[in-house]
Design an enzyme around this catalytic site. Structure first.
Site, mmCIF file in Angstrom:
data_model
loop_
_atom_site.group_PDB
_atom_site.id
_atom_site.type_symbol
_atom_site.label_atom_id
_atom_site.label_comp_id
_atom_site.label_asym_id
_atom_site.label_seq_id
_atom_site.Cartn_x
_atom_site.Cartn_y
_atom_site.Cartn_z
ATOM 1 N N ASN A 211 0.651 -1.120 0.117
ATOM 2 C CA ASN A 211 0.069 -0.148 -0.354
ATOM 3 C C ASN A 211 0.868 1.414 0.091
ATOM 4 O OD1 ASN A 211 1.082 1.014 2.825
ATOM 5 N ND2 ASN A 211 -0.477 -1.364 3.341
ATOM 6 N N ALA A 276 1.832 1.000 11.958
ATOM 7 C CA ALA A 276 1.800 0.347 9.995
ATOM 8 C C ALA A 276 0.793 0.165 10.061
ATOM 9 C CB ALA A 276 2.485 -0.649 10.785
ATOM 10 N N ASP A 280 -4.533 -6.681 5.423
ATOM 11 C CA ASP A 280 -6.010 -6.358 5.966
ATOM 12 C C ASP A 280 -6.141 -8.579 5.503
ATOM 13 O OD1 ASP A 280 -6.251 -4.520 7.579
ATOM 14 O OD2 ASP A 280 -7.602 -3.772 5.873
ATOM 15 N N LYS A 290 7.619 -17.240 -10.650
ATOM 16 C CA LYS A 290 6.825 -17.000 -11.029
ATOM 17 C C LYS A 290 5.872 -17.255 -11.372
ATOM 18 C CE LYS A 290 7.840 -12.897 -13.597
ATOM 19 N NZ LYS A 290 8.613 -12.848 -15.421
ATOM 20 N N PRO A 306 -3.300 -11.957 10.911
ATOM 21 C CA PRO A 306 -3.458 -11.560 11.571
ATOM 22 C C PRO A 306 -4.110 -10.017 12.493
ATOM 23 C CG PRO A 306 -1.589 -12.085 11.658
ATOM 24 C CD PRO A 306 -2.420 -12.042 10.016
ATOM 25 N N ASP A 307 -4.785 -9.735 13.574
ATOM 26 C CA ASP A 307 -5.061 -8.610 13.721
ATOM 27 C C ASP A 307 -3.902 -8.432 14.839
ATOM 28 O OD1 ASP A 307 -6.449 -5.375 13.681
ATOM 29 O OD2 ASP A 307 -4.816 -5.966 15.215
ATOM 30 N N ILE A 308 -2.631 -7.703 14.544
ATOM 31 C CA ILE A 308 -1.303 -7.604 14.964
ATOM 32 C C ILE A 308 -1.526 -6.522 16.350
ATOM 33 C CG2 ILE A 308 0.792 -6.333 16.041
ATOM 34 C CD1 ILE A 308 1.529 -6.446 12.337
ATOM 35 N N LYS A 342 -10.673 -3.146 19.464
ATOM 36 C CA LYS A 342 -9.232 -3.262 20.306
ATOM 37 C C LYS A 342 -8.616 -3.572 21.382
ATOM 38 C CE LYS A 342 -7.907 -3.611 15.077
ATOM 39 N NZ LYS A 342 -7.313 -2.845 13.578
HETATM 40 O O1 C5P Z 1 -8.481 -2.147 11.434
HETATM 41 P P1 C5P Z 1 -7.966 -1.108 10.766
HETATM 42 O O2 C5P Z 1 -6.479 -1.662 9.713
HETATM 43 O O3 C5P Z 1 -8.267 0.075 10.214
HETATM 44 O O4 C5P Z 1 -6.979 -0.610 11.961
HETATM 45 C C1 C5P Z 1 -5.239 0.758 11.948
HETATM 46 C C2 C5P Z 1 -4.154 -0.052 12.833
HETATM 47 O O5 C5P Z 1 -4.596 -1.262 13.750
HETATM 48 C C3 C5P Z 1 -3.366 0.425 12.905
HETATM 49 O O6 C5P Z 1 -3.326 0.717 13.885
HETATM 50 C C4 C5P Z 1 -3.050 -0.477 12.547
HETATM 51 O O7 C5P Z 1 -1.181 -0.716 12.668
HETATM 52 C C5 C5P Z 1 -3.413 -1.764 12.857
HETATM 53 N N1 C5P Z 1 -3.241 -3.078 12.774
HETATM 54 C C6 C5P Z 1 -2.767 -3.988 12.912
HETATM 55 N N2 C5P Z 1 -3.378 -5.254 12.769
HETATM 56 C C7 C5P Z 1 -3.433 -5.403 11.176
HETATM 57 C C8 C5P Z 1 -4.433 -4.625 10.140
HETATM 58 C C9 C5P Z 1 -3.839 -3.080 11.568
HETATM 59 O O8 C5P Z 1 -2.297 -4.184 14.118
HETATM 60 N N3 C5P Z 1 -3.752 -6.594 10.659
#
Ligand code: C5P
Length: 400
Positions: A211, A276, A280, A290, A306-308, A342
């Site tokens: 991105n 960061a 998603d 390739k 995963p959502d970090i 979160k």
């Molecule tokens: O859910 P969204 O992507 O809008 O949330 C943005 C926030 O969540 C940012 O602080 C980003 O660093 C964090 N994030 C994360 N893991 C992901 C996607 C976003 O920690 N997979």
């Protein structure tokens, strides 16, 4: 930051008519109990004499890089280690350019390269020299590296023109340096983790999805945290940015790598700031070879990353966590929802799209926390970062 007692200032004076203001600045620091060592460039000595500063500070003014008598007493590397802070006032366009390039062709530029102490610059020059893209880019580079910019102000200039480029008044410089060093103490001993930049999600050995995040805001946050005394680990996706002074940087590419590193480092941290732009989704399978051009269309199946922040939160319930919300609509509602979902302590929301925030040099933020919030108006990302970190430090101290 713990200042030595008495605190020590290295005052760099460069060539410009505003050099006369540096004499007053030196006097203010001396009056406030600081030991002040002045280093002048050759051009500065054309405007004010070294003797002026010597009389004000009680220390011999230094100028030459290779002066055997001075080198024997306190060599240039020792001198670079000596102060608690370095202030260059006035900072000429030439000196800003030299610092940006990392040159070391006189005593002052060499000291700046050989130090890890907080560095402040108070630019002073003709308005067109200041507005010149070269100077602006040099200044932006210095800000990204964690160097603090003081001014310039606007008004009548010595050259007869009117505009931006006047050195801040000595009192303004003095107050800003003292405030910065004072506030620097409030995150002493705190370990902060910052994630920054984009992630890269591979499709095959040569292609990836990413991105527009440049990492600039996250790097500026890392620099601002260091300036307040925090120990900072920066977990960074691919960027073209220099590592801010005093920051430990760990490079990662994918969201999964960023998560693994975040979990490991967060275990020993007190603050976690997720700037960061994490992808998603990632490709469900990464082609081992390739991918070949074949049909008219191509379908890639993605799996959720995963959502970090949420994962780190579950692992470290005591961590003070800050998330970012990049929104193109319903900013406040989405940000508040993110805060709750979160389980964050603070959400910094910004509008994105149409040239806003991503890959730009300035930004504006709306901050949300449980039961409150505030706004940081549009400014250079370094300044926005300083204000954000000031709020984080305050909220961090206030929490139960
Ligand atoms: O859910 P969204 O992507 O809008 O949330 C943005 C926030 O969540 C940012 O602080 C980003 O660093 C964090 N994030 C994360 N893991 C992901 C996607 C976003 O920690 N997979």
């Amino acid at each position: 930051m713990n200042l030595s007692s008495p605190p020590k200032l290295l005052l760099g004076v460069t060539g410009g008519i505003a050099a006369y203001k540096a004499a007053e600045l030196a006097r203010m620091f001396v009056k406030a109990g600081w030991q002040v060592q002045v280093v002048m460039t050759a051009h500065a000595a054309e405007f004010v004499t070294p003797l002026t500063f010597q009389a004000l500070t009680g220390r011999e003014t230094r100028g030459a890089l290779f002066d055997s008598a001075h080198e024997a007493a306190m060599g240039h590397i020792e001198l670079a280690r000596w102060p608690d802070a370095i202030v260059i006032a006035p900072a000429s366009a030439n000196t800003l350019a030299k610092l940006a390039q990392g040159r070391a062709d006189d005593l002052l530029s060499t000291l700046c390269l050989a130090t890890d102490k907080p560095l402040f610059v108070a630019p002073a020059m003709n308005r067109l020299m200041w507005a010149n893209a070269a100077t602006q880019e040099n200044m932006a580079t210095l800000r990204r590296r964690g160097i603090t910019q003081l001014g310039p102000g606007s008004g009548a200039q010595a050259c007869g023109e009117v505009g931006e480029g006047r050195m801040w008044e000595p009192e303004q410089v003095f107050d800003a340096v003292c405030a910065a060093l004072d506030s620097a103490r409030d995150l002493d001993g705190v370990h902060a983790v910052v994630t920054a930049g984009p992630t890269r999600e591979p499709l095959d050995p040569v292609r990836f999805i990413t991105n527009r995040s440049s990492g600039k805001q996250g790097y500026a946050v890392a620099a601002a945290l260091v300036a307040r005394g925090a120990k900072v680990t920066l977990i960074s996706g691919p960027t073209n940015l220099p590592t801010p002074q005093g920051v430990l940087r760990i490079d990662v590419e994918s969201a999964e790598q960023m998560l693994g590193m975040s979990l490991a480092v967060a275990a020993e941290a007190q603050l976690f700031i997720g700037t960061a732009a994490v992808a998603d989704y990632r490709a469900s399978t990464i082609a081992p070879e390739k991918l070949k051009k074949s049909g008219e269309t191509m379908t890639v199946t993605f799996s959720k990353n995963p959502d970090i922040l949420a994962t780190v939160r579950d692992a470290q319930p005591r961590l003070f966590m800050v998330g970012f919300a990049a929104e193109t609509e319903n900013l406040a509602d989405n940000a508040r929802a993110k805060l709750a979902r979160k389980k964050l302590d603070l959400v910094a929301a910004n509008w994105v799209g149409e040239g806003k925030a991503f890959d730009t040099d300035d930004n504006a933020l709306q901050l949300f926390w449980d039961g409150g919030g505030t706004e940081i108006p549009r400014a250079a990302k370094a300044i926005v970062a300083e204000r954000l970190v000031a709020v984080i430090a305050e909220r961090y101290r206030l929490r139960p």
